[in-house]
Design a protein around this motif. Structure first.
Motif, PDB file in Angstrom:
ATOM      1  N   GLN A 250       0.840  -1.067   0.045  1.00  0.00           N
ATOM      2  CA  GLN A 250       0.033   0.121  -0.074  1.00  0.00           C
ATOM      3  C   GLN A 250       0.802   1.220   0.042  1.00  0.00           C
ATOM      4  OE1 GLN A 250      -3.261  -0.042  -0.550  1.00  0.00           O
ATOM      5  NE2 GLN A 250      -3.263   2.167  -0.633  1.00  0.00           N
ATOM      6  N   VAL A 251       1.937   1.202   0.494  1.00  0.00           N
ATOM      7  CA  VAL A 251       2.999   2.261   0.731  1.00  0.00           C
ATOM      8  C   VAL A 251       3.334   2.494  -0.654  1.00  0.00           C
ATOM      9  CG1 VAL A 251       5.196   3.345   1.426  1.00  0.00           C
ATOM     10  CG2 VAL A 251       3.637   1.763   2.992  1.00  0.00           C
ATOM     11  N   TYR A 252       3.696   1.549  -1.587  1.00  0.00           N
ATOM     12  CA  TYR A 252       4.107   1.758  -2.982  1.00  0.00           C
ATOM     13  C   TYR A 252       2.954   2.432  -3.766  1.00  0.00           C
ATOM     14  CZ  TYR A 252       5.539   0.265  -7.735  1.00  0.00           C
ATOM     15  OH  TYR A 252       5.546   0.472  -9.167  1.00  0.00           O
ATOM     16  N   LYS A 253       1.945   1.961  -3.660  1.00  0.00           N
ATOM     17  CA  LYS A 253       0.695   2.543  -4.332  1.00  0.00           C
ATOM     18  C   LYS A 253       0.590   3.960  -3.839  1.00  0.00           C
ATOM     19  CE  LYS A 253      -2.307  -1.684  -4.792  1.00  0.00           C
ATOM     20  NZ  LYS A 253      -3.551  -2.341  -4.440  1.00  0.00           N
ATOM     21  N   GLU A 254       0.481   4.223  -2.602  1.00  0.00           N
ATOM     22  CA  GLU A 254       0.348   5.688  -2.257  1.00  0.00           C
ATOM     23  C   GLU A 254       1.603   6.544  -2.667  1.00  0.00           C
ATOM     24  OE1 GLU A 254      -0.008   5.260   1.877  1.00  0.00           O
ATOM     25  OE2 GLU A 254      -1.943   4.402   1.894  1.00  0.00           O
ATOM     26  N   GLN A 255       2.797   6.053  -2.755  1.00  0.00           N
ATOM     27  CA  GLN A 255       3.767   6.878  -3.223  1.00  0.00           C
ATOM     28  C   GLN A 255       3.691   7.126  -4.687  1.00  0.00           C
ATOM     29  OE1 GLN A 255       7.523   5.075  -1.938  1.00  0.00           O
ATOM     30  NE2 GLN A 255       7.273   5.718   0.154  1.00  0.00           N
ATOM     31  N   LEU A 256       3.149   6.119  -5.322  1.00  0.00           N
ATOM     32  CA  LEU A 256       2.956   6.162  -6.830  1.00  0.00           C
ATOM     33  C   LEU A 256       1.916   7.178  -7.148  1.00  0.00           C
ATOM     34  CD1 LEU A 256       4.163   5.405  -9.493  1.00  0.00           C
ATOM     35  CD2 LEU A 256       2.252   3.366  -9.412  1.00  0.00           C
TER      36      LEU A 256
ATOM     37  N   ARG B 186       3.769  10.093 -12.748  1.00  0.00           N
ATOM     38  CA  ARG B 186       3.926   8.834 -12.409  1.00  0.00           C
ATOM     39  C   ARG B 186       4.999   8.008 -13.105  1.00  0.00           C
ATOM     40  NH1 ARG B 186      -0.555   6.278 -13.805  1.00  0.00           N
ATOM     41  NH2 ARG B 186      -0.511   4.566 -12.265  1.00  0.00           N
ATOM     42  N   TRP B 187       5.310   8.731 -14.296  1.00  0.00           N
ATOM     43  CA  TRP B 187       6.218   7.996 -15.313  1.00  0.00           C
ATOM     44  C   TRP B 187       7.633   8.641 -14.929  1.00  0.00           C
ATOM     45  CZ3 TRP B 187       4.384   3.652 -17.543  1.00  0.00           C
ATOM     46  CH2 TRP B 187       2.912   3.676 -17.802  1.00  0.00           C
ATOM     47  N   SER B 188       7.737   9.630 -14.196  1.00  0.00           N
ATOM     48  CA  SER B 188       9.106  10.009 -14.015  1.00  0.00           C
ATOM     49  C   SER B 188       9.908  10.014 -12.980  1.00  0.00           C
ATOM     50  CB  SER B 188       9.011  11.663 -14.224  1.00  0.00           C
ATOM     51  OG  SER B 188       8.247  12.164 -12.945  1.00  0.00           O
ATOM     52  N   ARG B 189       9.340   9.191 -11.964  1.00  0.00           N
ATOM     53  CA  ARG B 189      10.211   8.685 -10.514  1.00  0.00           C
ATOM     54  C   ARG B 189       9.460   7.423 -10.009  1.00  0.00           C
ATOM     55  NH1 ARG B 189       9.035  10.610  -5.237  1.00  0.00           N
ATOM     56  NH2 ARG B 189      11.013  10.652  -3.958  1.00  0.00           N
ATOM     57  N   ILE B 190      10.703   6.603  -9.453  1.00  0.00           N
ATOM     58  CA  ILE B 190      10.165   5.306  -8.896  1.00  0.00           C
ATOM     59  C   ILE B 190       9.805   5.732  -7.264  1.00  0.00           C
ATOM     60  CG2 ILE B 190      10.993   3.111  -8.478  1.00  0.00           C
ATOM     61  CD1 ILE B 190      10.828   3.833 -11.274  1.00  0.00           C
TER      62      ILE B 190
END
Length: 408
Positions: free
Chosen positions: A29-35, A41-45
């Motif tokens: 969920q952390v990954y989803k929220e950070q994204l 959304r395409w410029s940073r991991i």
């Protein structure tokens, strides 16, 4: 074949399960929220991904996929199967362990067929997880399930190759870390049918390379990974970028796609297992018409059938992996084709039952089921559609009896 896992594999299984429980599941969920929080959304991991990758390196859970190699995990396909299955339980896990497509297939190509210079420039940073890559094979203007249809041209001019064509579903090309594409095209149209194609390395920053768009899959854009349509317009690269040699593209593709297909199947088994677990938990929490869902006969049938189908798929996957290790990919092609048909269809059935048990929640993004179903459905097409694999299985099966008739 031996069904018990070695101590080495059991130890790695334990470490992977612990890592998944401690780091992967809590951070999905952390990954989803950070994204979602990123303006582009395409410029940073999402930062959590790189944090998890460092933890995986520290624990020796890195590059486990590469068999028979001193630069990878050194595991056989059979040893890797149960580990890849664990990774498949989460959409973010494979990359955390540097075991995600298309990089795994591209690294195998470079490790097996690449020149020393190609390995130094591209394989090493891929193994270290410093860059990512894509694989440009499928074309919008050709039925790419037959790779001999590919029309992208690769022409020699002096000490360079000039590439012209249009590709799509180049997965990974949306990633800002994606620096290199392995492009399959036609270099010698007059050669024998399976010697017309070549594979060549094309840095994505080369003049003439243009990512036209990023294609959604059932509405999912899979950012920041993505699936790109790319045009190659008079793209020039040095002759040293040719992999193995002119006319070797089809042979490389067969070598690449065998492990790639079975890795997909391994991950799908993990996805199905997690879906069945969620189904079983959900039906014991929900009640309709005065009964727990778990007490309904039809629901119990879903559970039983799911367990049967997962076990059947796992056994066939292990058999295919065993044969790849013992007799080689070529002689294991029937088993690879069979599991490539079986595993996605099995996963779709299990996930669909779980969605049905979850009701409307199952089609939302609150759970992994909808995205998992979209992924499994896509894998009935990726690396060859079901129909192509069934055709090959039938031809191989009929060949046995043709030989028997001729001998009688």
């Amino acid at each position: 074949m031996e069904f018990s896992y070695s101590d080495k594999v059991l130890n790695l299984q334990t470490k992977l399960h612990q890592f998944m429980e401690e780091f992967i599941y809590p951070n999905e969920q952390v990954y989803k929220e950070q994204l979602k929080s990123q303006a582009n959304r395409w410029s940073r991991i999402p930062p959590i991904l790189e944090e998890l990758k460092e933890r995986a390196k520290e624990r020796g859970l890195w590059n486990l996929f590469l068999p028979n190699s001193d630069v990878g995990g050194g595991l056989t396909n059979l040893e890797y199967a149960p580990l890849c299955e664990i990774m498949g339980r989460s959409s973010i896990a494979p990359e955390v362990f540097n075991c995600s497509a298309p990089d795994t297939g591209n690294m195998e190509v470079l490790e097996r067929y690449g020149s020393p210079a190609q390995k130094e420039e591209w394989l090493q940073p891929l193994l270290e997880g410093k860059i990512r890559s894509c694989f440009s094979m499928t074309e919008p203007d050709a039925a790419s399930s037959d790779a001999t249809n590919i029309g992208t041209s690769i022409k020699k001019e002096g000490n360079e190759y000039v590439i012209n064509g249009r590709k799509w579903w180049s997965s990974g090309a949306g990633d800002p870390r994606c620096q290199i594409a392995i492009v399959m095209g036609k270099s010698n149209p007059t050669a024998r049918k399976h010697e017309q194609q070549s594979m060549i390395l094309v840095p994505l920053n080369t003049e003439g390379v243009k990512v036209e768009r990023l294609l959604p899959v059932f509405g999912y854009d899979d950012a920041p990974h993505g699936h790109a349509e790319i045009t190659y317009d008079n793209v020039r690269v040095p002759e040293a970028n040719m992999i193995w040699g002119e006319g070797k593209g089809f042979a490389i593709a067969q070598g690449r796609l065998g492990p790639g297909r079975i890795h997909h199947c391994m991950r799908l088994i993990g996805l199905a297992e997690r879906s069945l677990e969620q189904l079983c938990k959900r039906i014991q929490e929900r009640e309709t018409f005065g009964k727990k869902l778990a007490e309904q006969g039809v629901i119990q049938e879903w559970v039983a059938n799911s367990r049967i189908e997962i076990e059947q798929s796992r056994l066939l996957t292990l058999k295919a992996a065993y044969m790849m290790d013992t007799v080689g990919n070529k002689d294991a092609k029937a088993e690879i084709a069979m599991i490539k048909v079986v595993a996605p269809n099995m996963a779709l059935q299990v996930i669909d039952r779980a969605i049905q048990a979850f009701g409307a929640a199952g089609v939302s993004d609150d759970f992994h089921l909808a995205a998992g179903w979209a992924n499994a459905r896509t894998l009935r097409l990726a690396d060859g559609p079901d129909e192509v694999h069934r055709r090959q299985i039938a031809k191989l099966e009929m060949r046995k009896y043709k030989q028997k008739v001729e001998l009688s």
